[in-house]
Design a protein around this motif. Structure first.
Motif, mmCIF file in Angstrom:
data_model
loop_
_atom_site.group_PDB
_atom_site.id
_atom_site.type_symbol
_atom_site.label_atom_id
_atom_site.label_comp_id
_atom_site.label_asym_id
_atom_site.label_seq_id
_atom_site.Cartn_x
_atom_site.Cartn_y
_atom_site.Cartn_z
ATOM 1 N N UNK A 170 0.892 -1.251 -0.002
ATOM 2 C CA UNK A 170 -0.174 -0.057 0.128
ATOM 3 C C UNK A 170 0.743 1.298 0.055
ATOM 4 N N UNK A 171 2.102 1.193 0.340
ATOM 5 C CA UNK A 171 2.916 2.268 0.107
ATOM 6 C C UNK A 171 2.968 3.125 -0.940
ATOM 7 N N UNK A 172 2.933 2.099 -2.220
ATOM 8 C CA UNK A 172 2.975 2.924 -3.301
ATOM 9 C C UNK A 172 1.962 3.743 -3.774
ATOM 10 N N UNK A 173 0.953 3.967 -2.793
ATOM 11 C CA UNK A 173 -0.331 4.849 -3.042
ATOM 12 C C UNK A 173 0.086 6.190 -2.758
ATOM 13 N N UNK A 174 0.934 6.146 -1.650
ATOM 14 C CA UNK A 174 1.442 7.424 -1.146
ATOM 15 C C UNK A 174 2.937 7.944 -1.643
ATOM 16 N N UNK A 175 3.714 7.034 -1.905
ATOM 17 C CA UNK A 175 5.072 7.352 -2.486
ATOM 18 C C UNK A 175 5.231 7.397 -3.904
#
Length: 369
Positions: free
Chosen positions: A257-262
């Motif tokens: 899910x980090x791909x959504x923010x970064x």
């Protein structure tokens, strides 16, 4: 506010927080003790040097001379965390109970040292093997039993011991599972700094394949180089992808899910799970233990996750369950399951207190009627 200003602001916030943590421990160790000014100054100097080891280790990781400094810095961060946890307990007790501050300082300082020594021993041990048996009505006979070995959060980096990683590979191969999966955070450094680990990872053996997904740390260090690193390691990266492994088993992997923010890209869970076969046992690799209910609704039988480390050290061990619904171990929803690994390795401090590093072996067996 520009991105640069936000980064500067966050940097200042964490600098103030980190130095505040150091100051709190420094004052706590002195509280109630009658010591000389020179001893007090010496202790202050030790705290400052240890604190700066962590800062230098973070910003000079690429330098060949930084290994020892970075190791001390990470060890200090863990000691700091444990010390704060214990001294906060002391200070809260003092609000309701009148006792000798000097005596309590000696007692809680000794407890901190003991806790750190145990956590270091526990955190640097070769991971234990935990076997998890999951019955499924989709497995019709014992001959169709599926075996999966999960590694997670290995965090290979400049502080990783090659000897330690070799023992993990040997122990994993001894389990002789059908497939091996690594559920994110395999790496914790820039890929060009850790090529010596490639031959070790290539030794992993599984007849139906070796698969990995990205975790948040792969996002931090660059996905293109991560892809190259994993493929050179003989692993198959699953980025929002499905593979059919047999008439009984299919495997899915989605991005963290980090791909959504970064990276401002969506997690393609629905898109990836659009054609789950209800006749096959379906396994989803998803780094963080989230969106399990959605995965079950889309037909997944087993979600394998990691990320939490089961807190690793206090106070995170005490509060991890407040943030994640599935912080550790096996959970069930209907006939579906999610397993959250406590991690095969450690992040940052080479310490682990209330849990063990783990290699997890799953046996998917026929459900008894």
């Amino acid at each position: 506010m520009s991105k640069k200003l936000r980064i500067i602001g966050l940097g200042l916030f964490f600098w103030v927080l980190y130095m505040g943590m150091n100051y709190y421990v420094y004052r706590s160790v002195l509280r109630g003790l009658d010591i000389s000014e020179s001893t007090e100054a010496l202790l202050g100097g030790i705290v400052i040097v240890a604190a700066m080891c962590f800062i230098f280790g973070m910003f000079l990781r690429g330098k060949p001379y930084i290994h020892g400094i970075a190791y001390i810095g990470n060890l200090w961060l863990g000691m700091l965390s444990i010390a704060i946890s214990l001294f906060l307990i002391r200070d809260l007790l003092y609000l309701f109970w009148d006792f000798s501050l000097g005596g309590s300082t000696i007692l809680f300082s000794a407890a901190t040292i003991a806790a750190v020594l145990y956590a270091f021993y526990n955190g640097t041990r070769v991971p234990r093997v935990r076997e998890v048996v999951i019955p499924s009505s989709k497995i019709k006979s014992p001959e169709e039993e599926i075996t999966i070995t999960q590694l997670s959060d290995v965090h290979v980096g400049i502080l990783t011991s090659k000897k330690w990683l070799k023992k993990i590979v040997e122990k994993t191969n001894e389990l002789r599972s059908d497939i091996i999966v690594i559920t994110g955070d395999l790496t914790d450094d820039k890929m060009e700094r850790i090529p010596e680990f490639l031959p070790i990872l290539r030794e992993l053996q599984a007849p139906m394949g070796k698969f990995t997904i990205i975790g948040n740390h792969e996002v931090y260090h660059g996905l293109k180089k991560y892809y190259d690193f994993t493929t050179e390691s003989g692993l198959t990266p699953l980025r929002n992808k499905k593979v059919v492994l047999s008439k009984e088993l299919e495997l899915y992997g989605v991005d963290d899910v980090t791909v959504e923010k970064y990276l401002q890209t969506p997690v393609r869970l629905e898109e990836t799970l659009v054609d789950v076969d209800p006749k096959r046992y379906s396994v989803l690799l998803f780094h963080q233990p989230v969106r399990f209910t959605q995965a079950v609704d889309l037909g997944i039988d087993l979600q394998l996750s990691g990320h939490t480390h089961n807190g690793q050290i206090p106070p995170l061990e005490w509060i991890i369950g407040l943030y994640f619904r599935y912080p550790k171990g096996l959970y069930q929803k209907g006939e579906a399951h999610i397993y959250t690994s406590p991690g095969t390795g450690v992040w940052g401090p080479p310490l682990r207190f209330a849990s063990r590093n783990e290699i997890t072996r799953f046996r998917i067996v026929p459900k008894k009627t």
